[in-house]
Design a protein around this motif. Sequence first.
Motif, short mmCIF file in Angstrom:
data_model
loop_
_atom_site.label_atom_id
_atom_site.label_comp_id
_atom_site.label_asym_id
_atom_site.label_seq_id
_atom_site.Cartn_x
_atom_site.Cartn_y
_atom_site.Cartn_z
N ASP A 295 -9.01 2.73 -23.35
CA ASP A 295 -10.46 2.73 -23.58
C ASP A 295 -11.08 4.12 -23.44
O ASP A 295 -12.02 4.46 -24.14
CB ASP A 295 -11.15 1.77 -22.61
N ASP A 296 -10.58 4.90 -22.49
CA ASP A 296 -11.16 6.22 -22.25
C ASP A 296 -10.13 7.09 -21.52
O ASP A 296 -9.04 6.62 -21.17
CB ASP A 296 -12.46 6.13 -21.45
N ARG A 297 -10.50 8.33 -21.27
CA ARG A 297 -9.57 9.28 -20.64
C ARG A 297 -9.24 8.89 -19.20
O ARG A 297 -8.13 9.15 -18.73
CB ARG A 297 -10.16 10.69 -20.70
N GLU A 298 -10.20 8.31 -18.51
CA GLU A 298 -9.96 7.89 -17.13
C GLU A 298 -8.85 6.84 -17.07
O GLU A 298 -7.92 6.95 -16.27
CB GLU A 298 -11.25 7.32 -16.53
N LYS A 299 -8.92 5.84 -17.93
CA LYS A 299 -7.90 4.78 -17.95
C LYS A 299 -6.56 5.34 -18.44
O LYS A 299 -5.50 4.90 -18.00
CB LYS A 299 -8.37 3.61 -18.80
N ASP A 300 -6.61 6.26 -19.36
CA ASP A 300 -5.39 6.92 -19.83
C ASP A 300 -4.70 7.65 -18.67
O ASP A 300 -3.49 7.54 -18.47
CB ASP A 300 -5.76 7.90 -20.95
N LEU A 301 -5.48 8.38 -17.87
CA LEU A 301 -4.94 9.12 -16.74
C LEU A 301 -4.32 8.19 -15.72
O LEU A 301 -3.20 8.43 -15.23
CB LEU A 301 -6.04 9.96 -16.09
N VAL A 302 -5.03 7.11 -15.37
CA VAL A 302 -4.52 6.16 -14.38
C VAL A 302 -3.21 5.54 -14.85
O VAL A 302 -2.24 5.42 -14.08
CB VAL A 302 -5.56 5.06 -14.10
N ALA A 303 -3.15 5.14 -16.12
CA ALA A 303 -1.92 4.56 -16.66
C ALA A 303 -0.78 5.57 -16.68
O ALA A 303 0.37 5.23 -16.39
CB ALA A 303 -2.17 4.02 -18.07
N PHE A 304 -1.10 6.81 -16.98
CA PHE A 304 -0.08 7.86 -17.02
C PHE A 304 0.49 8.10 -15.63
O PHE A 304 1.71 8.23 -15.45
CB PHE A 304 -0.69 9.16 -17.58
N ILE A 305 -0.38 8.13 -14.63
CA ILE A 305 0.08 8.32 -13.24
C ILE A 305 1.00 7.18 -12.84
O ILE A 305 2.05 7.39 -12.23
CB ILE A 305 -1.13 8.41 -12.29
N SER A 306 0.60 5.95 -13.18
CA SER A 306 1.41 4.78 -12.84
C SER A 306 2.78 4.85 -13.48
O SER A 306 3.80 4.57 -12.83
CB SER A 306 0.68 3.50 -13.27
N GLU A 307 2.83 5.24 -14.74
CA GLU A 307 4.12 5.35 -15.45
C GLU A 307 4.97 6.46 -14.83
O GLU A 307 6.18 6.30 -14.63
CB GLU A 307 3.86 5.62 -16.93
N MET A 308 4.36 7.59 -14.52
CA MET A 308 5.09 8.70 -13.91
C MET A 308 5.73 8.30 -12.59
O MET A 308 6.90 8.61 -12.32
CB MET A 308 4.14 9.88 -13.66
N LEU A 309 4.95 7.64 -11.74
CA LEU A 309 5.41 7.34 -10.40
C LEU A 309 6.41 6.19 -10.35
O LEU A 309 7.06 5.97 -9.33
CB LEU A 309 4.22 7.04 -9.49
N SER A 310 6.52 5.45 -11.44
CA SER A 310 7.47 4.34 -11.47
C SER A 310 8.84 4.77 -12.00
O SER A 310 9.80 4.00 -11.96
CB SER A 310 6.94 3.20 -12.34
N LEU A 311 8.94 6.03 -12.49
CA LEU A 311 10.18 6.52 -13.09
C LEU A 311 10.54 7.89 -12.53
O LEU A 311 9.67 8.67 -12.16
CB LEU A 311 10.01 6.65 -14.61
N SER A 312 11.83 8.17 -12.46
CA SER A 312 12.25 9.54 -12.16
C SER A 312 11.97 10.40 -13.39
O SER A 312 11.69 9.89 -14.48
CB SER A 312 13.74 9.58 -11.83
N GLU B 142 14.10 12.10 -15.09
CA GLU B 142 15.15 11.82 -16.08
C GLU B 142 14.85 10.53 -16.83
O GLU B 142 15.01 10.46 -18.06
CB GLU B 142 16.51 11.74 -15.40
N GLU B 143 14.40 9.50 -16.10
CA GLU B 143 14.09 8.22 -16.75
C GLU B 143 12.89 8.36 -17.68
O GLU B 143 12.86 7.79 -18.78
CB GLU B 143 13.82 7.16 -15.69
N PHE B 144 11.90 9.12 -17.26
CA PHE B 144 10.72 9.31 -18.10
C PHE B 144 11.11 10.03 -19.40
O PHE B 144 10.69 9.63 -20.49
CB PHE B 144 9.65 10.11 -17.35
N GLU B 145 11.92 11.07 -19.28
CA GLU B 145 12.33 11.82 -20.47
C GLU B 145 13.18 10.95 -21.39
O GLU B 145 13.09 11.07 -22.62
CB GLU B 145 13.10 13.07 -20.05
N GLU B 146 14.00 10.07 -20.80
CA GLU B 146 14.83 9.19 -21.61
C GLU B 146 13.97 8.23 -22.43
O GLU B 146 14.26 7.95 -23.59
CB GLU B 146 15.78 8.40 -20.72
N LYS B 147 12.88 7.74 -21.84
CA LYS B 147 12.04 6.76 -22.51
C LYS B 147 11.02 7.40 -23.45
O LYS B 147 10.70 6.84 -24.51
CB LYS B 147 11.31 5.89 -21.48
N TRP B 148 10.48 8.56 -23.07
CA TRP B 148 9.37 9.14 -23.81
C TRP B 148 9.67 10.52 -24.39
O TRP B 148 8.79 11.14 -25.01
CB TRP B 148 8.15 9.27 -22.88
N GLY B 149 10.90 11.00 -24.24
CA GLY B 149 11.22 12.37 -24.60
C GLY B 149 11.01 12.73 -26.06
O GLY B 149 10.81 13.90 -26.39
#
Length: 340
Positions: A290-307, A309-316
């Motif tokens: 919906d907006d940049r604030e929600k984008d940031l919160v979701a990005f933080i959540s995704e970052m902290l749930s993955l190492s 290496e795992e983040f790069e494997e999924k989103w690289g």
Amino acid sequence: MKNILYILLAVFLFGCSKEDSLTQKLEYENLYVIEDDPSDPVKHQVYEIYQKYNVPVYFNDTIGKTLIKKDIHGISIYQYETLDLPWSFTSYSSLDYQYEYMTDAEEQLKALHVIENYLALVSKRLYPFNFFVVKSYTTKDGNDNVEKHGNGEYQIHIRTLLMTGDWANATIDDLPADMMRQMVKNKISNYQTLLTEFNSISKAAWYGVSYASLNPNHFEDLVSPNEFGWSGYGGIPPQYYFAPSCFPNTWWGCSEFTPEGLENFRTAVRKKIGLWGFVSSGRVGTYTPDDREKDLVAFISEMLSLSREEFEEKWGTSTLVMQKYEILYEIVANELGVEL
């Protein structure tokens, strides 16, 4: 000569009186020191947390007292110190807080278990100054609007992390990581230069719209339909399946795919939304955040749930996603000390 002696005596007495008037009469106590009580399991656990992490935990907002004076009968008069949650860095809110204290020892020990897990999980930069745990609390604003808070809710204040009880078991397990994500979000706001850079990558016009409006062909040519292993008619899922809701293993559609096909499908969805620098959706699954604030919160959540290496494997393969990741990585890992 006698007059000179009187003057010198007066000066001497005045000087002594002045010095006495500057002598500290108040007996200030260190309000935040936690004392041990080995006979009380709760107080002993609070003490051990304080000794290990130097973070006090309170179950009452009256945390200490200062001796002001003794009256004519020799009775000590104290000034009591309480946790004052409406303060922020620059203002004082009109909210009035009323607490239902947590008095059950078993519940208090549960809270201390959550707190210790949180402190063990994060770096010192993410420690609050203190924890305050209650069963529930209510807030009342200047217009007498009352809100009740409980069931595991928490609030992060300028010095205090306020927690409530009555948790579900699943909530207790997830609470330390959830509090870490929220604390990271709060701390990130101090790095405005990097946040501005993060916010510049996905254009303002890309927020709150359907992915289809950004790319009419976003459902085609992502991956060959026969690679999905989908059991439905036609071999390719309908458009509303192509949403970040498919990422968790609790997604209702998981059983409709073969295991390999499900991973191929998730890869296709990541390619679709990652093209715009997003790792999440908006209120409607096939819409952008919906907006940049929600984008940031979701990005933080995704970052902290993955190492990393795992983040790069999924989103690289998503260039914009990785650009945003590197900016947040500088804050989260290098500035806040969160291990990824």
